[in-house]
Enzyme design. Structure first.
Site, PDB file in Angstrom:
ATOM      1  N   SER A 197       1.059  -0.920  -0.082  1.00 51.07           N
ATOM      2  CA  SER A 197       0.040   0.022  -0.183  1.00 51.07           C
ATOM      3  C   SER A 197       0.850   1.380  -0.270  1.00 51.07           C
ATOM      4  O   SER A 197       1.816   1.284   0.462  1.00 51.07           O
ATOM      5  CB  SER A 197      -0.814   0.084   1.597  1.00 51.07           C
ATOM      6  OG  SER A 197      -1.651   1.242   1.450  1.00 51.07           O
ATOM      7  N   TYR A 250      -2.031  -1.389   9.907  1.00 48.29           N
ATOM      8  CA  TYR A 250      -1.939  -1.471   8.517  1.00 48.29           C
ATOM      9  C   TYR A 250      -0.931  -1.283   8.241  1.00 48.29           C
ATOM     10  O   TYR A 250       0.172  -2.129   7.038  1.00 48.29           O
ATOM     11  CB  TYR A 250      -3.114  -1.018   8.569  1.00 48.29           C
ATOM     12  CG  TYR A 250      -3.509  -1.228   6.983  1.00 48.29           C
ATOM     13  CD1 TYR A 250      -4.698  -2.263   6.793  1.00 48.29           C
ATOM     14  CD2 TYR A 250      -3.497   0.428   5.647  1.00 48.29           C
ATOM     15  CE1 TYR A 250      -3.813  -2.451   4.896  1.00 48.29           C
ATOM     16  CE2 TYR A 250      -3.528   0.077   4.861  1.00 48.29           C
ATOM     17  CZ  TYR A 250      -3.845  -1.660   4.437  1.00 48.29           C
ATOM     18  OH  TYR A 250      -4.702  -2.143   2.966  1.00 48.29           O
TER      19      TYR A 250
END
Length: 272
Positions: A143, A157
């Protein structure tokens, strides 16, 4: 990636979002597919559609990668079916909303199992076959969050995605002379179910439209980057600009800027 229909690709988290988009992209490129996720009904529907549309073979294996034995069981089933995986897309993932101590440890442990341990174990178990055949592609779906400072909420995350980026870099360098390409594909904001599942749809809907990409575009760029041999690839010009900007800013300034905006894209307290 190679259009040879004899190649088999395994896509985790294939029932929706970016995983489904990767499955569609690989099917269009004439790969046979093994789709895995928890929702077997969705996998079966997608498998039937892709088989009709592209004339490829599509197997499905329902699995919950939060279970410690899931990867070993999945690979054993692949072996039982006689399926040699040449392309691995480690996509399965989700976010844990709220601050770190607002969730029970088991939820964090499951998160780490799915987003960190499972991708590493799948690569470990499938890489020897790729090396022996002299061909392999591993796309670890990381990401943009792995390139920018962490923010409050969804505490692990960004950390898990940064791990995948570094893991991919080392694995790529170890295998560059063995016919195996490894790429950390780093999307930014992507239109998918992800934000609905973690409860951040209301926040992220306020983000500018130019910051968003479709899952199909992410998959297309990700497949092409992996085939080219890119080791880390950020999808979309806007996301590449953000990554470059963050590298130029002093750490303290970048962290403060992300923290000011984190309320727009991170759920900072648990959903009741």
């Amino acid at each position: 990636m190679s259009p040879a229909p004899t190649r088999w690709a395994l896509v985790t988290g294939a029932s929706a979002g970016i995983g489904e988009a990767f499955a569609r992209e690989l099917a269009a490129r004439r790969h046979n597919l093994v789709l895995t996720a928890r929702r077997e009904d969705r996998l079966s529907t997608l498998a039937a559609e892709l088989t009709r549309a592209h004339g490829i073979a599509v197997d499905t294996i329902a699995a919950d990668l939060a279970e410690p034995a899931a990867v070993a069981d999945l690979c054993a089933e692949l072996e039982r079916r006689g399926l040699a995986i040449d392309v691995l897309v480690n996509n399965a993932g989700y976010g844990v909303p709220g601050h770190y101590l607002s969730q029970p440890w088991q939820r964090h442990a499951d998160f780490l199992q799915v987003l960190v341990t499972a991708p590493c174990e799948l690569a470990y178990r499938l890489l020897p076959g790729m090396q022996q055949r002299g061909y392999g592609r591993i796309a670890n779906i990381a990401s943009l969050a792995g390139h920018v400072p962490g923010s409050a909420g969804h505490t692990m995350y960004a950390a898990s995605k940064a791990f995948l980026i570094k893991f991919s870099q080392s694995l790529a360098l170890e295998n560059r002379d063995k016919g195996v390409n490894v790429c950390a594909v780093c999307p930014g904001f992507t239109w998918s179910e992800f934000h609905d599942v973690v409860g951040s749809r209301e926040q992220v809907s306020k983000m500018p439209k130019w910051m968003w990409m479709t899952a199909a575009a992410v998959a297309r760029e990700g497949v092409e980057a992996t085939e080219r041999g890119d080791i880390v690839y950020v999808t979309g010009r806007a996301n590449r600009f953000i990554k470059g900007l963050m590298k130029l800013l002093p750490d303290s300034f970048a962290l403060a800027m992300v923290q000011r905006r984190s309320k727009d894209f991170r759920v900072q307290e648990p959903i009741q």
